[in-house]
Design a protein around this motif. Structure first.
Motif, PDB file in Angstrom:
ATOM      1  N   ASN A  38      -0.294-108.940  -8.566  1.00  0.00           N
ATOM      2  CA  ASN A  38       0.628-109.428  -9.240  1.00  0.00           C
ATOM      3  C   ASN A  38       0.993-108.734 -10.600  1.00  0.00           C
ATOM      4  N   GLY A  39       0.832-107.541 -10.481  1.00  0.00           N
ATOM      5  CA  GLY A  39       1.232-106.258 -11.293  1.00  0.00           C
ATOM      6  C   GLY A  39       0.183-106.445 -12.764  1.00  0.00           C
ATOM      7  N   LYS A  40      -0.822-106.899 -12.532  1.00  0.00           N
ATOM      8  CA  LYS A  40      -1.752-107.250 -13.867  1.00  0.00           C
ATOM      9  C   LYS A  40      -2.391-105.639 -13.931  1.00  0.00           C
ATOM     10  N   THR A  41      -2.427-105.178 -15.079  1.00  0.00           N
ATOM     11  CA  THR A  41      -2.927-104.085 -15.690  1.00  0.00           C
ATOM     12  C   THR A  41      -4.285-104.215 -16.259  1.00  0.00           C
ATOM     13  N   ALA A  42      -5.298-103.503 -16.376  1.00  0.00           N
ATOM     14  CA  ALA A  42      -6.585-103.519 -17.260  1.00  0.00           C
ATOM     15  C   ALA A  42      -6.149-103.617 -18.568  1.00  0.00           C
ATOM     16  N   ASN A  43      -6.748-104.575 -19.564  1.00  0.00           N
ATOM     17  CA  ASN A  43      -6.359-104.758 -20.850  1.00  0.00           C
ATOM     18  C   ASN A  43      -7.776-103.910 -21.438  1.00  0.00           C
ATOM     19  N   ARG A  44      -7.890-102.603 -21.069  1.00  0.00           N
ATOM     20  CA  ARG A  44      -9.142-102.019 -21.730  1.00  0.00           C
ATOM     21  C   ARG A  44      -8.677-100.562 -21.378  1.00  0.00           C
ATOM     22  N   PRO A  45      -9.103 -99.595 -22.333  1.00  0.00           N
ATOM     23  CA  PRO A  45      -8.878 -97.967 -22.033  1.00  0.00           C
ATOM     24  C   PRO A  45      -9.653 -97.207 -20.970  1.00  0.00           C
ATOM     25  N   VAL A  46      -8.952 -96.374 -20.443  1.00  0.00           N
ATOM     26  CA  VAL A  46      -9.750 -95.554 -19.428  1.00  0.00           C
ATOM     27  C   VAL A  46     -10.081 -94.292 -19.974  1.00  0.00           C
ATOM     28  N   ALA A  47     -10.870 -93.588 -19.150  1.00  0.00           N
ATOM     29  CA  ALA A  47     -11.244 -92.192 -19.468  1.00  0.00           C
ATOM     30  C   ALA A  47     -10.053 -91.435 -19.036  1.00  0.00           C
ATOM     31  N   GLU A  48      -9.970 -90.178 -19.685  1.00  0.00           N
ATOM     32  CA  GLU A  48      -8.903 -89.286 -19.631  1.00  0.00           C
ATOM     33  C   GLU A  48      -8.951 -88.202 -18.599  1.00  0.00           C
ATOM     34  N   LYS A 122      -3.913 -96.485 -18.724  1.00  0.00           N
ATOM     35  CA  LYS A 122      -3.718 -96.666 -20.055  1.00  0.00           C
ATOM     36  C   LYS A 122      -5.051 -96.115 -21.075  1.00  0.00           C
ATOM     37  N   THR A 123      -4.784 -95.243 -21.668  1.00  0.00           N
ATOM     38  CA  THR A 123      -5.905 -94.604 -22.376  1.00  0.00           C
ATOM     39  C   THR A 123      -5.905 -95.266 -24.050  1.00  0.00           C
ATOM     40  N   GLU A 124      -4.557 -95.766 -24.332  1.00  0.00           N
ATOM     41  CA  GLU A 124      -4.440 -96.321 -25.724  1.00  0.00           C
ATOM     42  C   GLU A 124      -3.198 -97.524 -25.521  1.00  0.00           C
ATOM     43  N   CYS A 125      -3.308 -98.526 -25.764  1.00  0.00           N
ATOM     44  CA  CYS A 125      -2.332 -99.549 -25.936  1.00  0.00           C
ATOM     45  C   CYS A 125      -2.497-100.606 -26.884  1.00  0.00           C
ATOM     46  N   PHE A 126      -1.322-101.063 -27.382  1.00  0.00           N
ATOM     47  CA  PHE A 126      -1.436-102.133 -28.223  1.00  0.00           C
ATOM     48  C   PHE A 126      -1.729-103.599 -27.672  1.00  0.00           C
ATOM     49  N   CYS A 127      -1.539-103.625 -26.096  1.00  0.00           N
ATOM     50  CA  CYS A 127      -1.976-104.513 -25.343  1.00  0.00           C
ATOM     51  C   CYS A 127      -3.444-104.894 -25.365  1.00  0.00           C
ATOM     52  N   PHE A 128      -4.128-103.811 -25.877  1.00  0.00           N
ATOM     53  CA  PHE A 128      -5.797-104.127 -25.731  1.00  0.00           C
ATOM     54  C   PHE A 128      -6.221-105.119 -26.772  1.00  0.00           C
ATOM     55  N   GLN A 129      -5.606-105.512 -27.797  1.00  0.00           N
ATOM     56  CA  GLN A 129      -6.049-106.370 -28.905  1.00  0.00           C
ATOM     57  C   GLN A 129      -4.631-106.913 -29.704  1.00  0.00           C
ATOM     58  N   ALA A 139       6.231-102.603 -36.929  1.00  0.00           N
ATOM     59  CA  ALA A 139       5.282-101.771 -36.580  1.00  0.00           C
ATOM     60  C   ALA A 139       5.581-100.814 -35.569  1.00  0.00           C
ATOM     61  N   VAL A 140       5.135 -99.840 -35.290  1.00  0.00           N
ATOM     62  CA  VAL A 140       5.495 -99.060 -34.248  1.00  0.00           C
ATOM     63  C   VAL A 140       3.961 -98.858 -33.394  1.00  0.00           C
ATOM     64  N   MET A 141       3.878 -99.263 -32.215  1.00  0.00           N
ATOM     65  CA  MET A 141       2.735 -99.417 -31.604  1.00  0.00           C
ATOM     66  C   MET A 141       2.659 -98.666 -30.322  1.00  0.00           C
ATOM     67  N   PRO A 142       1.800 -97.429 -30.208  1.00  0.00           N
ATOM     68  CA  PRO A 142       1.884 -96.655 -29.225  1.00  0.00           C
ATOM     69  C   PRO A 142       0.851 -96.982 -27.895  1.00  0.00           C
ATOM     70  N   MET A 143       1.465 -96.604 -26.740  1.00  0.00           N
ATOM     71  CA  MET A 143       0.868 -96.635 -25.530  1.00  0.00           C
ATOM     72  C   MET A 143       0.987 -95.503 -24.747  1.00  0.00           C
ATOM     73  N   ARG A 144      -0.558 -94.909 -24.685  1.00  0.00           N
ATOM     74  CA  ARG A 144      -0.890 -93.702 -23.965  1.00  0.00           C
ATOM     75  C   ARG A 144      -1.341 -93.790 -22.584  1.00  0.00           C
TER      76      ARG A 144
END
Length: 174
Positions: A38-48, A122-129, A139-144
């Motif tokens: 269903n295209g759901k992504t993890a809402n937590r950062p991952v290691a780089e 995703k290592t950084e995302c506004f969707c985490f919180q 606001a400018v919200m980054p997603m790495r």
């Protein structure tokens, strides 16, 4: 006496059905997190830790939606990006609040095709919180992110979409 027993069984059945219905959403979320369906992504950062695949180029498209009743603009800095698996990228998303009221927002990501979701890191995302936004604010919200090298070979293009929800009432009651 026999009717009391049937009534008790029916009442227990109704409670069990309600409980099952109440648990469906969290169970579905866990299932989608585990399988990537269903295209759901993890809402937590991952290691780089990653290795760049110089031989492959993937197109990542970015789409934004707003829930009904949410005013303002929610846009990505780019509509699509060419990336190599393992290569780190950042896309900024801008939101503005044209009202005078402070609001709290939550972004829910989705990836299509769903098979690509488990390969988007995703290592950084506004969707985490939750994201507070002042009245008349912007606001400018980054997603790495990077794309995992194990993305199936037949996926050359995938879409990352975010739907933004106003959760002000729920956030203020917590």
């Amino acid at each position: 006496m026999m009717h009391d027993n049937k009534a008790l069984k029916l009442a227990l059945l109704a409670v069990a059905m309600f409980g099952f219905g109440f648990l469906l959403v969290p169970l579905y979320d866990v299932f989608c997190d585990i399988t990537g369906l269903n295209g759901k992504t993890a809402n937590r950062p991952v290691a780089e830790s990653r290795v760049v695949d110089e031989q492959r180029l993937i197109t990542v498209e970015f789409i934004t939606y707003q829930s009904s009743g949410l005013r303002g603009e929610f846009t990505p800095s780019v509509r699509q990006l060419q990336v190599r698996p393992g290569e780190m990228h950042q896309v900024d998303f801008t939101i503005n609040n044209p009202s005078n009221n402070d609001i709290t927002l939550r972004a829910i990501p989705s990836v299509s095709p769903g098979r690509a979701a488990s390969h988007l890191r995703k290592t950084e995302c506004f969707c985490f919180q939750e994201q507070p936004l002042a009245g008349r604010g912007e606001a400018v919200m980054p997603m790495r992110f990077y794309v995992d090298k194990d993305l199936p070979a037949d996926i050359e293009v995938f879409t990352l979409s975010y739907t933004l929800y106003d959760i002000t009432e729920r956030a203020s009651s917590s």
